[in-house]
Design a protein around this motif. Structure first.
Motif, PDB file in Angstrom:
ATOM      1  N   THR A 108       0.829  -1.202   0.000  1.00 24.55           N
ATOM      2  CA  THR A 108       0.000   0.000   0.000  1.00 24.55           C
ATOM      3  C   THR A 108       0.863   1.251   0.000  1.00 24.55           C
ATOM      4  O   THR A 108       0.602   2.210  -0.749  1.00 24.55           O
ATOM      5  N   ARG A 109       1.898   1.250   0.812  1.00 22.84           N
ATOM      6  CA  ARG A 109       2.815   2.396   0.863  1.00 22.84           C
ATOM      7  C   ARG A 109       3.500   2.627  -0.476  1.00 22.84           C
ATOM      8  O   ARG A 109       3.755   3.763  -0.873  1.00 22.84           O
ATOM      9  N   ALA A 110       3.805   1.515  -1.188  1.00 19.87           N
ATOM     10  CA  ALA A 110       4.528   1.618  -2.457  1.00 19.87           C
ATOM     11  C   ALA A 110       3.613   1.883  -3.644  1.00 19.87           C
ATOM     12  O   ALA A 110       4.091   2.135  -4.750  1.00 19.87           O
ATOM     13  N   GLY A 111       2.287   1.823  -3.416  1.00 12.47           N
ATOM     14  CA  GLY A 111       1.356   2.043  -4.512  1.00 12.47           C
ATOM     15  C   GLY A 111       1.022   0.779  -5.281  1.00 12.47           C
ATOM     16  O   GLY A 111       0.667   0.840  -6.466  1.00 12.47           O
ATOM     17  N   ILE A 112       1.125  -0.362  -4.614  1.00 15.38           N
ATOM     18  CA  ILE A 112       0.786  -1.642  -5.224  1.00 15.38           C
ATOM     19  C   ILE A 112      -0.541  -2.126  -4.644  1.00 15.38           C
ATOM     20  O   ILE A 112      -0.708  -2.178  -3.424  1.00 15.38           O
ATOM     21  N   HIS A 113      -1.467  -2.489  -5.514  1.00 13.94           N
ATOM     22  CA  HIS A 113      -2.722  -3.069  -5.067  1.00 13.94           C
ATOM     23  C   HIS A 113      -2.595  -4.591  -5.154  1.00 13.94           C
ATOM     24  O   HIS A 113      -2.264  -5.135  -6.214  1.00 13.94           O
ATOM     25  N   VAL A 114      -2.843  -5.302  -4.068  1.00 14.78           N
ATOM     26  CA  VAL A 114      -2.739  -6.750  -4.032  1.00 14.78           C
ATOM     27  C   VAL A 114      -4.121  -7.348  -4.250  1.00 14.78           C
ATOM     28  O   VAL A 114      -5.063  -7.051  -3.512  1.00 14.78           O
ATOM     29  N   LEU A 115      -4.244  -8.207  -5.263  1.00 14.82           N
ATOM     30  CA  LEU A 115      -5.522  -8.820  -5.611  1.00 14.82           C
ATOM     31  C   LEU A 115      -5.435 -10.332  -5.424  1.00 14.82           C
ATOM     32  O   LEU A 115      -4.628 -11.007  -6.078  1.00 14.82           O
ATOM     33  N   PHE A 116      -6.235 -10.880  -4.523  1.00 17.03           N
ATOM     34  CA  PHE A 116      -6.336 -12.320  -4.309  1.00 17.03           C
ATOM     35  C   PHE A 116      -7.584 -12.801  -5.043  1.00 17.03           C
ATOM     36  O   PHE A 116      -8.709 -12.530  -4.613  1.00 17.03           O
ATOM     37  N   VAL A 117      -7.412 -13.525  -6.132  1.00 13.20           N
ATOM     38  CA  VAL A 117      -8.550 -13.867  -6.972  1.00 13.20           C
ATOM     39  C   VAL A 117      -9.339 -15.067  -6.451  1.00 13.20           C
ATOM     40  O   VAL A 117     -10.501 -15.263  -6.832  1.00 13.20           O
ATOM     41  N   GLY A 118      -8.735 -15.891  -5.589  1.00 13.61           N
ATOM     42  CA  GLY A 118      -9.408 -17.101  -5.140  1.00 13.61           C
ATOM     43  C   GLY A 118      -9.988 -17.035  -3.747  1.00 13.61           C
ATOM     44  O   GLY A 118     -10.609 -17.994  -3.281  1.00 13.61           O
ATOM     45  N   ASP A 119      -9.791 -15.937  -3.055  1.00 13.51           N
ATOM     46  CA  ASP A 119     -10.316 -15.779  -1.696  1.00 13.51           C
ATOM     47  C   ASP A 119     -11.502 -14.822  -1.717  1.00 13.51           C
ATOM     48  O   ASP A 119     -11.432 -13.747  -2.302  1.00 13.51           O
ATOM     49  N   ASP A 120     -12.574 -15.215  -1.071  1.00 13.90           N
ATOM     50  CA  ASP A 120     -13.774 -14.378  -1.012  1.00 13.90           C
ATOM     51  C   ASP A 120     -13.645 -13.424   0.169  1.00 13.90           C
ATOM     52  O   ASP A 120     -14.143 -13.687   1.262  1.00 13.90           O
ATOM     53  N   ILE A 121     -12.951 -12.313  -0.062  1.00 13.63           N
ATOM     54  CA  ILE A 121     -12.704 -11.339   1.005  1.00 13.63           C
ATOM     55  C   ILE A 121     -13.493 -10.068   0.698  1.00 13.63           C
ATOM     56  O   ILE A 121     -13.197  -9.359  -0.266  1.00 13.63           O
ATOM     57  N   PRO A 122     -14.492  -9.763   1.479  1.00 13.73           N
ATOM     58  CA  PRO A 122     -15.329  -8.585   1.199  1.00 13.73           C
ATOM     59  C   PRO A 122     -14.600  -7.286   1.533  1.00 13.73           C
ATOM     60  O   PRO A 122     -13.651  -7.261   2.315  1.00 13.73           O
ATOM     61  N   GLU A 123     -15.046  -6.222   0.890  1.00 17.09           N
ATOM     62  CA  GLU A 123     -14.550  -4.896   1.218  1.00 17.09           C
ATOM     63  C   GLU A 123     -15.178  -4.428   2.535  1.00 17.09           C
ATOM     64  O   GLU A 123     -16.179  -4.981   2.995  1.00 17.09           O
ATOM     65  N   GLY A 124     -14.585  -3.423   3.157  1.00 15.94           N
ATOM     66  CA  GLY A 124     -15.185  -2.852   4.348  1.00 15.94           C
ATOM     67  C   GLY A 124     -14.299  -2.969   5.572  1.00 15.94           C
ATOM     68  O   GLY A 124     -13.163  -3.422   5.516  1.00 15.94           O
ATOM     69  N   ARG A 125     -14.860  -2.619   6.717  1.00 12.88           N
ATOM     70  CA  ARG A 125     -14.088  -2.496   7.949  1.00 12.88           C
ATOM     71  C   ARG A 125     -13.611  -3.840   8.466  1.00 12.88           C
ATOM     72  O   ARG A 125     -12.663  -3.891   9.260  1.00 12.88           O
ATOM     73  N   SER A 127     -12.543  -6.376   6.530  1.00 14.93           N
ATOM     74  CA  SER A 127     -11.692  -7.042   5.549  1.00 14.93           C
ATOM     75  C   SER A 127     -10.381  -7.516   6.174  1.00 14.93           C
ATOM     76  O   SER A 127      -9.956  -8.665   5.988  1.00 14.93           O
ATOM     77  N   SER A 128      -9.715  -6.630   6.932  1.00 13.76           N
ATOM     78  CA  SER A 128      -8.430  -6.990   7.538  1.00 13.76           C
ATOM     79  C   SER A 128      -8.585  -8.101   8.573  1.00 13.76           C
ATOM     80  O   SER A 128      -7.727  -8.977   8.692  1.00 13.76           O
ATOM     81  N   LEU A 129      -9.698  -8.087   9.302  1.00 13.36           N
ATOM     82  CA  LEU A 129      -9.945  -9.122  10.301  1.00 13.36           C
ATOM     83  C   LEU A 129     -10.062 -10.498   9.641  1.00 13.36           C
ATOM     84  O   LEU A 129      -9.515 -11.484  10.133  1.00 13.36           O
ATOM     85  N   ILE A 130     -10.755 -10.543   8.502  1.00 12.00           N
ATOM     86  CA  ILE A 130     -10.900 -11.800   7.778  1.00 12.00           C
ATOM     87  C   ILE A 130      -9.554 -12.270   7.241  1.00 12.00           C
ATOM     88  O   ILE A 130      -9.220 -13.460   7.281  1.00 12.00           O
ATOM     89  N   LYS A 131      -8.752 -11.325   6.761  1.00  9.00           N
ATOM     90  CA  LYS A 131      -7.429 -11.680   6.255  1.00  9.00           C
ATOM     91  C   LYS A 131      -6.546 -12.249   7.360  1.00  9.00           C
ATOM     92  O   LYS A 131      -5.820 -13.226   7.153  1.00  9.00           O
ATOM     93  N   VAL A 132      -6.592 -11.633   8.539  1.00  8.31           N
ATOM     94  CA  VAL A 132      -5.811 -12.141   9.674  1.00  8.31           C
ATOM     95  C   VAL A 132      -6.181 -13.591   9.974  1.00  8.31           C
ATOM     96  O   VAL A 132      -5.316 -14.454  10.171  1.00  8.31           O
ATOM     97  N   ALA A 133      -7.483 -13.876   9.986  1.00  7.43           N
ATOM     98  CA  ALA A 133      -7.941 -15.244  10.257  1.00  7.43           C
ATOM     99  C   ALA A 133      -7.451 -16.210   9.190  1.00  7.43           C
ATOM    100  O   ALA A 133      -7.011 -17.329   9.487  1.00  7.43           O
ATOM    101  N   LYS A 134      -7.496 -15.799   7.929  1.00  3.51           N
ATOM    102  CA  LYS A 134      -7.045 -16.660   6.842  1.00  3.51           C
ATOM    103  C   LYS A 134      -5.531 -16.868   6.875  1.00  3.51           C
ATOM    104  O   LYS A 134      -5.039 -17.980   6.624  1.00  3.51           O
TER     105      LYS A 134
END
Length: 247
Positions: A108-125, A127-134
């Motif tokens: 994010t700091r470098a201006g790179i957007h990371v896209l995970f195409v196989g994980d169903d991760i919703p946008e919103g507040r 999102s990071s919590l779900i990523k931590v669990a995964k």
């Protein structure tokens, strides 16, 4: 997938990782196909050198993942892509949430957007919590696999089905036994690609395997019913080892 991000026209690179390459390139090719198809559906454009392929690279050891810092350096110096496309979070890392979220933050700091195409991760507040669990689930799976593998290998060692070394150590031979512990034969490694099959008591030559410079090609293959142990080998090599310890 980040629904609020505009992908059309953005340059992308893909990162694929296969920690076990025993099946050849099947896993890598499947990942590449999926990632490029998803990128094309979003109307993204391939960047130069857009495929980062990591074969035989474990995701469980963050300290050995120089590829991620190299990717950040590439963005800083060349700035020739905007999106990093990965199949799933566990393909990025199995080092846990600390490693995964660190890398995403640096992207994010470098201006790179990371896209995970196989994980169903919703946008919103959340999102990071779900990523931590995964990320933590991926780390736990790696730990469980390692534990099972270690337990299985330890049992195989205790039962004599494998030895402590895949290659015969210097000054050692391999003694093969029947299921009931009866010595069958000895395999002597000549260190040049060849092997000799010896009688377990007289050490008389029974057969030979391999060829000079041929690596492990044509070597003796342990049978399922056989057990194997390491034993003292050539007297001259044993003398060398003893001299080393004496010195």
């Amino acid at each position: 997938m980040s629904e609020g991000y505009i992908y059309s026209g953005k340059r992308y690179v893909v990162l694929v990782r296969a920690s076990d390459d025993k099946d050849g390139t099947t896993s890598t090719e499947a990942q590449l196909k999926t990632l490029h198809e998803n990128a094309a559906s979003l109307k993204m454009v391939r960047a130069d050198d857009c495929e980062i392929i990591l074969s035989g690279v474990t995701g469980s050891m963050p300290g050995k993942r120089s590829d991620l810092t190299e990717l950040l350096d590439r963005k800083a110096t060349k700035n020739n892509f905007e999106v990093l496309v990965i199949q799933r979070l566990d393909r990025l890392t199995r080092g846990g949430s600390n490693h995964g979220m660190w890398f995403e933050h640096e992207c994010t700091r470098a201006g790179i957007h990371v896209l995970f195409v196989g994980d169903d991760i919703p946008e919103g507040r959340y999102s990071s919590l779900i990523k931590v669990a995964k990320y933590e689930a991926a780390k736990e799976q790696a730990f469980s696999t390692s534990q099972r593998s270690t337990q299985g290998y330890q049992l195989a060692l205790e039962q004599g089905r494998v030895t402590t070394s895949s290659h015969t150590p210097f000054a050692c031979w391999r003694l093969y036994l029947s299921a009931d512990g009866r010595p069958l034969h000895i395999i002597r490694d000549l260190r040049d690609g060849r092997q000799e099959k010896l009688h377990p008591e007289t050490h008389a030559l029974i057969d030979s395997y391999g060829e000079v410079g041929g690596g492990s090609k044509g070597h003796y293959r342990k049978q399922k019913h056989e057990k194997v142990l390491l034993m003292p080998g050539d007297p001259d090599e044993i003398a060398v080892i003893q001299t080393i310890f004496d010195l």
